[in-house]
Design an enzyme around this catalytic site. Structure first.
Site, PDB file in Angstrom:
ATOM      1  NE  ARG A 172      -4.665  54.582  41.982  1.00 22.19           N
ATOM      2  CZ  ARG A 172      -4.383  53.406  41.707  1.00 22.19           C
ATOM      3  NH1 ARG A 172      -3.396  52.573  42.474  1.00 22.19           N
ATOM      4  NH2 ARG A 172      -4.820  52.830  40.862  1.00 22.19           N
ATOM      5  CE  LYS A 276      -3.051  53.176  37.388  1.00 19.64           C
ATOM      6  NZ  LYS A 276      -1.860  52.373  37.348  1.00 19.64           N
ATOM      7  CD  GLU A 312       5.168  51.069  41.397  1.00 18.93           C
ATOM      8  OE1 GLU A 312       4.266  50.541  41.481  1.00 18.93           O
ATOM      9  OE2 GLU A 312       5.176  52.311  41.912  1.00 18.93           O
TER      10      GLU A 312
HETATM   11  C1  COI Z   1      -3.612  48.571  36.505  1.00 16.82           C
HETATM   12  O1  COI Z   1      -3.340  47.465  37.223  1.00 16.82           O
HETATM   13  O2  COI Z   1      -4.873  48.687  36.385  1.00 16.82           O
HETATM   14  C2  COI Z   1      -2.813  49.601  35.732  1.00 16.82           C
HETATM   15  O3  COI Z   1      -2.907  50.467  35.292  1.00 16.82           O
HETATM   16  C3  COI Z   1      -1.330  48.930  35.251  1.00 16.82           C
HETATM   17  C4  COI Z   1      -1.203  48.830  33.816  1.00 16.82           C
HETATM   18  C5  COI Z   1       0.301  48.848  33.546  1.00 16.82           C
HETATM   19  C6  COI Z   1      -2.011  47.819  33.234  1.00 16.82           C
END
Ligand code: COI
Length: 441
Positions: A172, A276, A312
């Site tokens: 990812r 991301k 989401e």
């Molecule tokens: C995760 O779940 O690892 C994330 O990167 C979300 C983040 C907002 C804590």
């Protein structure tokens, strides 16, 4: 992205253990930094600016010296046990209140750092200082050329530590990197980096039974200067690690109430929502803080084009559960982040005889779900108690224009079952039938 057969073999071996140990510990004849664990010191001199407020002028004042200890990555012969297996150490020996961990930054022993320069990744190092120097022209700072990951390592009852599906995060991060023109990190290199940083911070992995995990936060960003809008020529990859507990206070035991966001959007249809990238999370800050002030710890975003479909949560993916028809429903949208936890829960749900539907979910359909779940690495499986839409267009103007969708008051049966199963696999308490756990060595 395609994974080569050789890489698949490496990843499969890492799941078992022996070949991966060999990759990490077999001495290389060509590079001395690969053969031995060398500690070196990089000294950075900075000139601090201070102002004499009475005079209203700025002058150069003190000179501060910071020392950064770096460790070139590799294992020495002494670190390999008699059976040829690397001695990893004991998790949970750091002095921390293991059962009280929340989700906040804590210092640990080290983070891993690796720089991409002149078209190639240099050797990774373990760095003890949590500070780093960044060029003022870095593209990450100006143009948001940055992406990150989140994954966890768990202690098992026998004291071994396992990463959960690090290959998925490796794939990812490369999809995210491609979207903002950053170089890929070979997945085997990514997995090895995760292994090595956990190994160096083994004392900070919460002990078995504490309910916590070591959260890994890999971060990749353009660190070279560019002032015209172009990709950087230099990139920095780092992995910081933090021992964590529940993201939302109360964890599984306490369903969280969410707010449906109409004033803001998280991601546009052909934007960067499925990557991301750092900016996606900055976009959530205003609604997130406002919602929390109103008593809603989590925000739910709708599709930016029509505001009719569920996308989401701020922190995580959406799942709707229909217990009567044994359906697991999750949005399929090009602007939703493909969550590794959601992917794992879908497999578990199918194994349990549920039908998984990845499709558009209209807001009104929220009424048909018995349970709603927010899922992700950080939030794991978080039950949603209700979702409120303050200005529901279906209600028109005048009078009370809000709609509240209520789900189970306590944790729903399916939510609990999914949670228990994924956590039991992560904790090594039930058979890892899908080979998701990677032993740290
Ligand atoms: C995760 O779940 O690892 C994330 O990167 C979300 C983040 C907002 C804590």
């Amino acid at each position: 992205m395609r994974i080569s057969r050789a890489l698949l073999a490496l990843l499969a071996a890492a799941r078992g253990c022996d070949s991966f140990t060999a990759v990490l510990t077999r001495p290389s004849s060509s590079s001395s930094s690969r053969e031995g664990r060398s500690r070196g010191a990089t000294t950075t001199t900075t000139t601090a600016l201070s102002s004499t407020s009475r005079e209203g002028r700025i002058r150069r004042a003190t000179t501060t010296t910071t020392t950064t200890t770096t460790t070139a990555l590799s294992s020495t012969a002494e670190e390999v046990g008699s059976g040829g297996t690397a001695v990893v150490g004991t998790p949970g020996t750091a002095d921390l209140p293991w059962s009280e961990l929340g989700f906040e930054y804590r210092d640990t022993k080290s983070h891993l750092r690796m720089v991409y320069r002149d078209g190639r990744w240099e050797e990774p190092t373990l760095v003890e200082s949590p500070y780093m120097q960044v060029h003022i022209g870095a593209t990450a700072l100006h143009y948001g050329q940055a992406c990150f990951e989140g994954l966890k390592a768990f202690s098992h009852a026998d004291g071994d530590v396992y990463l959960f599906r690090p290959d998925e995060n490796g794939m990812r991060i490369n999809r995210s990197a491609n979207r903002v023109m950053m170089p890929e990190i070979p997945v085997d290199m990514f997995v090895r980096a995760c292994n090595d940083v956990v190994r160096d911070n083994i004392a900070y992995v919460p002990p078995y039974g504490s309910g916590g995990a070591l959260y890994l936060r890999p971060l990749l960003f353009g660190s070279g200067p560019r002032i015209g809008l172009q990709p950087s020529e230099e990139y920095t990859f780092l992995i910081m690690v933090i021992p964590v507990g529940d993201y939302y206070k109360g964890g599984l035991a306490k369903p969280v109430n969410g707010l449906i966001i109409d004033e803001y959007d998280r991601a546009a249809p052909r934007g960067v929502g499925s990557a991301k990238v750092a900016g996606n999370y900055a976009a959530d800050l205003i609604p997130n803080v406002q919602a929390k002030k109103m008593g809603y710890p989590i925000c739910l975003y709708l599709d930016a084009a029509t505001h009719t479909k569920v996308e989401e949560f701020s922190t995580s993916n959406f799942i709707g559960i229909d217990n009567t028809n044994k359906r697991y429903v999750t949005p399929s949208s090009p602007s939703v982040l493909p969550s590794v936890t959601n992917k794992s829960l879908q497999t578990i749900a199918r194994d349990r005889g549920m039908t998984v539907e990845a499709r558009d979910i209209l807001v009104e359909e929220l009424d048909t779900f018995d349970e709603v779940i927010a899922c992700g690495t950080a939030v794991v499986v978080t039950p949603i108690g209700s979702l409120t839409r303050l200005n529901d267009p279906a209600k028109g103007v005048g009078g009370d224009s809000s709609t509240m969708y209520r789900f189970t008051e306590d944790v729903g049966v399916t939510t609990r079952a999914l949670y228990d199963q994924v956590r039991s696999i992560q904790n090594g308490e039930i058979e890892d039938v899908h080979n998701w756990n990677f032993k740290v060595q």
